[in-house]
Design an enzyme around this catalytic site. Structure first.
Site, PDB file in Angstrom:
ATOM      1  N   ASP A 379     155.150 112.615 100.454  1.00 58.34           N
ATOM      2  CA  ASP A 379     155.863 113.334 101.502  1.00 58.34           C
ATOM      3  C   ASP A 379     156.953 112.447 102.108  1.00 58.34           C
ATOM      4  O   ASP A 379     156.673 111.310 102.520  1.00 58.34           O
ATOM      5  CB  ASP A 379     154.836 113.712 102.577  1.00 58.34           C
ATOM      6  CG  ASP A 379     155.384 114.693 103.600  1.00 58.34           C
ATOM      7  OD1 ASP A 379     155.618 115.852 103.226  1.00 58.34           O
ATOM      8  OD2 ASP A 379     155.572 114.286 104.766  1.00 58.34           O
ATOM      9  N   GLU A 408     159.139 113.482  97.225  1.00 59.68           N
ATOM     10  CA  GLU A 408     159.644 114.647  97.953  1.00 59.68           C
ATOM     11  C   GLU A 408     160.725 114.195  98.932  1.00 59.68           C
ATOM     12  O   GLU A 408     160.521 114.101 100.126  1.00 59.68           O
ATOM     13  CB  GLU A 408     158.512 115.349  98.724  1.00 59.68           C
ATOM     14  CG  GLU A 408     158.953 116.676  99.357  1.00 59.68           C
ATOM     15  CD  GLU A 408     158.968 116.669 100.870  1.00 59.68           C
ATOM     16  OE1 GLU A 408     158.803 115.587 101.461  1.00 59.68           O
ATOM     17  OE2 GLU A 408     159.142 117.756 101.450  1.00 59.68           O
TER      18      GLU A 408
END
Lengths: 654, 654
Positions: A379, A408
């Site tokens: 993330d 990401e």
């Protein structure tokens, strides 16, 4: 200056692949051939011998393979990477006086010169090689030198004996060899790093009845559905306990209501943090059971690494030094002005205490690896230092070269590409926002035709829990089909966030917003998987096509073909040997029928334009017989907005 | 890992100019601005401060200049090189928390947030800067911090005070700065390294009467002729004693006749070698006199460095270890199978004795520098090791940064470009063999639009004593005019070998050969400079045009313009400020009239296509008034095969 400096006459330059001057590794998949090119040249007209050296990081000694001449000074060598982990490669080159002599000798002979002196020189060179050789080789070389020294007809035949050439080459004088001044690296991953279909879902939304918090047992019962759709990887948002302090309510409301479950990315509560499982999902044992069930279905589970904390995370209490404090002593929650994330505290990766933090985060990754997880979706890596990722990915990669990390990062290209260069196995892309033919062509040309192809592996997502694009909102079910076919055929790796995607969920939080209304980030949803608009059938079909067509399992064989209607995107993917050629035509307009002519570069695809082509539409299982490169395409989005043809040379009709 | 590693958050990448990963220097002329670009980025959304650092090689401390943001992550900085020699440059960048704060602050204000906490953070940042400051600056910063801490209206004004921003920036915290991992180099030469018209001639052919060996005194009397033609550099083939052993006769005959003078490149006789003057030319004093006479005419003398020996060179006797021996003990003469150069022994640059040889050759260069020579044309540098040139050019450059070296390497591109990268100031090119529009356009696009422009300075020669091209042989006087105009306007540096060139000497040794018949390499020639076909007038005119048009004094402002007749080559050169724009149109066909239309990219040249253009043909002193980009060109080679227009915006007619 030293004599050794004066003696190196060969230059090695323009080595390819070499990323940013050798600072970053290229990436390959186990079993791949790594082809290396370089310009190798010296002063004068001497012949040069040149070798590609390579070794796995665990090997001490270099392996060598010769680099052959392509043209002018360009050389090429290749090696196979048959182990996971990192390889090193470099080049070594040295003058080859015997090869020079052989080439000169032919010219002297042609010119009708007296060649006795030449043969004496050859005898000297062969004797010098003999002095470097041992055993039988030495004896053979000495005998050859004597025959050359005789300077008779037999000597000329001896000079031209290819066995002598290779024997002299084996005992070359490498004392003046030039070693290329950089050692370059290859990261070798397993196949799933290059090609996988991902399916993201919230396990807490898998309960069979509405209003209940889903469990790992519920999730396990959902696995066959995901497997039947044809996915390879099932990815869960964070599965850890969720904080209560400043917990967000439905639709990102600043305060949670009594039953609101909070965002899974607000990690940590009580004594439990990144190595714990949310009690409502289950236990570590349940998780192990789920992993085993997935494995039995040939599905791999990917977890989310979100290195941040809820205010209730144990780190906040036990390691206050890992957080940045404001002047009033409070820890600064995450913010991206004017947005505020009061339920999340960022970790401070650059304080004096960072080394201990870095080690702890490595421990967290190792913990989940210990549970059997081998794929992580990371993330927001672009909000943590590059140095941290370089260290973490290198350390984990050394111990566990089968682990795959998906970055990401939706940010500026330099940062996305740098993260890939530092070692992320795959990366999210701008695909979600590339809609027109020009946008798609430009972007995928950049990703697959520039140096990026060596280290940036795109993973294409038409939606995520954070991204519901205007194209999907405005285009209806056809838009979902179009974006799905594009993702699954433009990218060897792609993913969807479901069931929102396959059920064509398209209501934004507000007009013009990319957030979903009633987002699963903030509430538990119950999905009716049997809704008639479900894309289940086409997803299953396209994933089957991906599995049976190796051309769709790599990114490098992509080629765009011109069309006379800019709403039509036509591209092909082919394997390096052209054994599998897939041609995709997509109507980018989700609302109207579009048609036009396309010009296929058939010979570039290994097909003979003069002979008929069979185009087998794998979506509709219909077959067409084409002649020549120019073909008509018409696609009705209400029926099927795409063709996926497999092209083969058809036999001539009798 | 160490805390220092964890703290560096900024990345510096894609620096330009940077040749082959920073291995080789770029080149500039004294007074030039060196513009440096880089991508500078970090994790997160923090603002970054960035500086370009530079220093002359004699300076210890870096100078710094800020790098401004161009777009996204791209930064640009620049510095002026105002001393000869080498400069180093690199980049340093660090997070700028106060700038980050200012940018966030504006967003918080816009969003109507309570900004008291924000002002407290600012006060903290300013106090931290105060702690790093001294004297009055520290007092100012402390006072500003106090005003910010007050968190009233005055505090907001204080926060936005640009003086405060620059003061805080001056005392930035650089403890986590990232230094770019390479130090790059610039070689700064004097103007003549970029732009000069060269004239090569054999001093021994300058006697006023035929059959006599010319002297330096004769040569001195020839200087006004060369100066009037408008040349900047007069270059002599080797002026040293010539060997008698294996001396070549006229037209490269294997044996010299009684009066044959031998090739000047067969250097050395008796006790005299590379630091001696051929007795028939004169003495060192005569040479000094000649240099002074040249200087008075604003002409500079260039000597030839041909590092090879006749069999009679003193090195052969005194340093037998500097030569390669054959198995029969004899020294191997130069050869390039099937060609033999029995009058020349090559030096062996890579033996164990090479260091002493290298030092001796440096002494030779220093000797001629001591006599006042500052330009050397280097014979066949590609037959000596790259390591030798890198060492020699670096050593001489450090002591004498005003010395210019021209590389005479006609070989494969990699080798020619590598020699330039190692430090040669200028290089011979393939110009002599680039005749068609496509050939010229491709080659000069490569030289002026790729990274070569940073370090490879072309010097264009339509002929040399070794090169009489088929184009000149077949094309008659017009061919000489065409090739002259091309050389003098495509290249900021060019040269001719005269008087053969301006007298249109075009008889080859044999049909299809590039050698001259009765070449001055092997015999003394007497030239009638007043022959009617002499190009004297046009040479003088073009050299005058070069001197008065700065656009022609650099290579980088070159641009080709399309024409509809491939026999017509149309190109422009312009100064960076577009203050001087020269447009050249050449009929490449020396035999026939050619005409066609050309399309000029006027706005790219800084001209308004909507307003009239004055085209002043500087060759014929005629003026034309053009409207718009499309213009008709017709050139009769029998009259004048070229236009050299100066383009200016003409006033609107009333």
């Amino acid at each position: 200056m030293q004599p050794s400096e004066t003696a190196q006459r060969v230059a090695v330059a323009h080595v390819w692949p070499e990323i940013e001057g050798g600072r970053f590794p290229i990436k390959r998949i186990i079993g791949d051939v790594v082809t290396v090119d370089a310009d190798v040249f010296a002063d004068g007209h001497d012949a040069i011998a040149c070798a590609l050296r390579f070794r796995h990081q665990r090997e001490r000694r270099w392996n060598e393979t010769p680099m052959a001449l392509l043209s002018n000074d360009r050389r090429r060598g290749a090696f196979v990477v048959d182990q996971l982990g990192r390889y090193h490669y470099t080049i070594v080159a040295w003058p080859d006086p015997f090869a020079t002599w052989l080439s000169d000798f032919a010219k002297w002979l042609n010119a009708g010169n007296d060649i006795r002196m030449q043969l004496a020189i050859a005898a000297e060179l062969v004797n010098a090689a003999a002095a470097r050789a041992r055993g039988a080789d030495r004896t053979t070389l000495r005998a050859a030198a004597a025959r050359l020294g005789a300077a008779d007809d037999g000597a000329v035949a001896q000079a031209r004996d290819p066995d002598l050439q290779s024997l002299v080459a084996r005992y070359a004088d490498r004392s003046t060899a030039t070693a290329y001044d950089r050692e370059l690296e290859v990261i070798v991953d397993r196949e799933r790093a290059r090609c996988a279909a991902w399916y993201e879902l919230f396990p807490r939304s898998t309960a069979p009845t509405p209003g209940r918090h889903g469990t790992f047992a519920d999730m396990e019962r959902r696995l066959p559905y995901v497997a039947e759709l044809g996915f390879d990887v099932v990815y869960f948002p964070p599965i850890h306990p969720i904080g209560v302090t400043n917990r967000k309510g439905k639709n990102n409301a600043p305060f949670a209501g009594p039953g609101d479950p909070g965002s899974p990315w607000a990690i940590g509560a009580g004594s439990c943090g990144h190595d714990a499982i949310h009690p409502d999902l289950g236990t570590l044992d349940d998780f192990a059971h789920l992993l085993a069930a997935a494995r039995a279905l040939d599905l791999e589970v990917a977890l989310d690494l979100a290195f941040q904390c809820s205010p209730d995370h144990p780190y906040v209490r036990d390691h206050p030094e890992w957080f940045r404090r404001r002047s009033d002593g409070a820890i600064q929650f995450a913010e991206n002005p004017p947005k505020k994330y009061e339920d999340i505290y960022p970790l401070d990766f650059t304080t004096i205490s960072a080394p201990a933090l870095w080690e702890e985060l490595r421990r967290v990754v190792e913990f989940w690896i210990g549970q059997g997880v081998r794929i992580f979706r990371v993330d927001n890596p672009h909000t943590k230092p590059f140095t941290f990722w370089q260290w973490l990915l290198t350390e984990i990669g050394r111990a566990h070269p089968d682990v795959i990390f998906l970055s990401e990062a939706f940010t500026r290209p330099n940062i996305m590409y740098r993260l890939a260069a530092l070692g992320f196995s795959q990366s999210y892309t701008y695909f979600a926002w590339r809609n027109t033919r020009a946008e798609l062509t430009d972007y995928f040309t950049e990703l697959t035709q520039t140096s990026l192809r060596e280290y940036f592996r795109p993973n294409l997502w038409p939606n995520t829990p954070d991204i519901l694009t205007a194209y999907l909102v405005d285009g209806g079910r056809s838009a979902f089909v179009i974006r799905f076919v594009l993702a699954a055929t433009l990218g060897a790796s792609y993913g969807i966030y479901g069931p929102a995607f396959e059920l064509c969920e398209a209501t934004p939080l507000a007009a013009g917003k990319e957030e979903y209304l009633n987002s699963e980030k903030f509430e538990i949803r119950h999905w009716d998987l049997d809704r008639p608009e479900s894309l289940r059938e086409i997803i299953t079909r396209v994933n089957t096509i991906r599995r049976t067509n190796p051309a769709l399992q790599a990114d490098v064989g992509l080629r765009f073909h011109p069309t006379d209607n800019e709403n039509l995107l036509v591209y092909s993917k082919s394997t390096p040997d052209a054994g599998n050629v897939v041609l995709v035509a997509v109507n980018l307009d989700p609302l109207w029928v579009q048609s036009g002519w396309t010009d296929l570069s058939l010979s570039a695809l290994g097909l003979d334009p003069a002979r008929p082509i069979e185009a087998h539409d794998l979506l509709t299982d219909t077959r067409h017989r084409w002649r020549g490169p120019r073909n008509f395409v018409q696609l009705d989005p209400a029926v099927m907005p795409a063709h996926i043809f497999r092209l083969t040379q058809a036999p001539e009709a009798r």
